[in-house]
Design a protein around this motif. Structure first.
Motif, PDB file in Angstrom:
ATOM      1  N   LYS A  22       0.866  -1.176   0.000  1.00  0.00           N
ATOM      2  CA  LYS A  22       0.000   0.000   0.000  1.00  0.00           C
ATOM      3  C   LYS A  22       0.904   1.227   0.000  1.00  0.00           C
ATOM      4  CE  LYS A  22      -4.416   1.602   1.441  1.00  0.00           C
ATOM      5  NZ  LYS A  22      -5.554   1.407   2.324  1.00  0.00           N
ATOM      6  N   THR A  62      -0.615   6.839  -6.679  1.00  0.00           N
ATOM      7  CA  THR A  62      -1.589   7.850  -6.296  1.00  0.00           C
ATOM      8  C   THR A  62      -0.952   8.854  -5.342  1.00  0.00           C
ATOM      9  OG1 THR A  62      -3.788   8.234  -5.372  1.00  0.00           O
ATOM     10  CG2 THR A  62      -2.464   6.532  -4.302  1.00  0.00           C
ATOM     11  N   ALA A  68      -2.927   3.480  -2.121  1.00  0.00           N
ATOM     12  CA  ALA A  68      -3.616   2.417  -2.855  1.00  0.00           C
ATOM     13  C   ALA A  68      -2.693   1.211  -2.915  1.00  0.00           C
ATOM     14  CB  ALA A  68      -3.992   2.881  -4.265  1.00  0.00           C
TER      15      ALA A  68
END
Length: 181
Positions: A22, A62, A68
């Motif tokens: 992430k 992002t 993300a």
């Protein structure tokens, strides 16, 4: 800075294919993220050379605060059952205003018991544990390890010039294990 998250392989060895992280970018084009898997030493710290490597372009990340999930394709390496390894990440071409962030989880009770988060300010020479007991957000994916124990080739099996291969194999994944002997 270098960041690391150690993890433990379960009861079955597997060939590493992909690591999901992430992530988020800070700035327009923060360079690339370099990801590797290393062994751990007796204290559970990242150790030695890279066993598997992959990269991801920071330009594709992002900039949303929550980040993300991104898949990083890794070079093949067999992760051994019951062994602790370390995912090691650092940015190339990053600056204080162009940075790549690997998200971590500090929520109560969410600690990952199979490893820990570490950071290094000297290129991975020495490592310090996260003081908050946080864990980086990651997922490790691979394929089962299959070994051929014996194989025989038979020609002219049913017709002239045909052949059949009969193999006995071992697979460490119950979904792909052979039926019987």
């Amino acid at each position: 800075n270098y960041f690391s998250q150690t993890f433990s392989v379960g009861s079955a060895s597997h060939t590493l294919n992909t690591i999901r992280l992430k992530l988020l970018a800070e700035g327009a084009t923060p360079g690339n993220l370099y990801v590797s898997v290393r062994a751990t030493d007796g204290s559970g710290l990242p150790s030695g050379t890279d066993l598997s490597t992959g990269t991801y372009s920071g330009a594709l990340l992002t900039t949303t605060a929550g980040g993300a999930w991104y898949e990083v394709t890794m070079s093949d390496y067999i992760l051994s059952a019951g062994t602790k390894y370390a995912i090691v990440c650092y940015g190339t071409g990053t600056t204080s205003s162009l940075n790549i962030h690997w998200r971590y989880d500090i929520s109560s009770g969410a600690a990952y018991s199979g490893g820990a988060m570490y950071n290094s300010t000297n290129g991975g020479v020495t490592w310090a544990a996260d003081v908050n007991g946080s864990d980086m957000m990651f997922e490790v994916y691979g394929t089962p390890v299959v070994s051929v124990d014996d194989a025989r080739v038979y020609s002219n099996y049913k017709e002239d010039d045909d052949w059949i291969i009969v193999a006995r194999y071992t697979c460490n994944d119950p979904l792909f294990a052979p039926y019987g002997d």
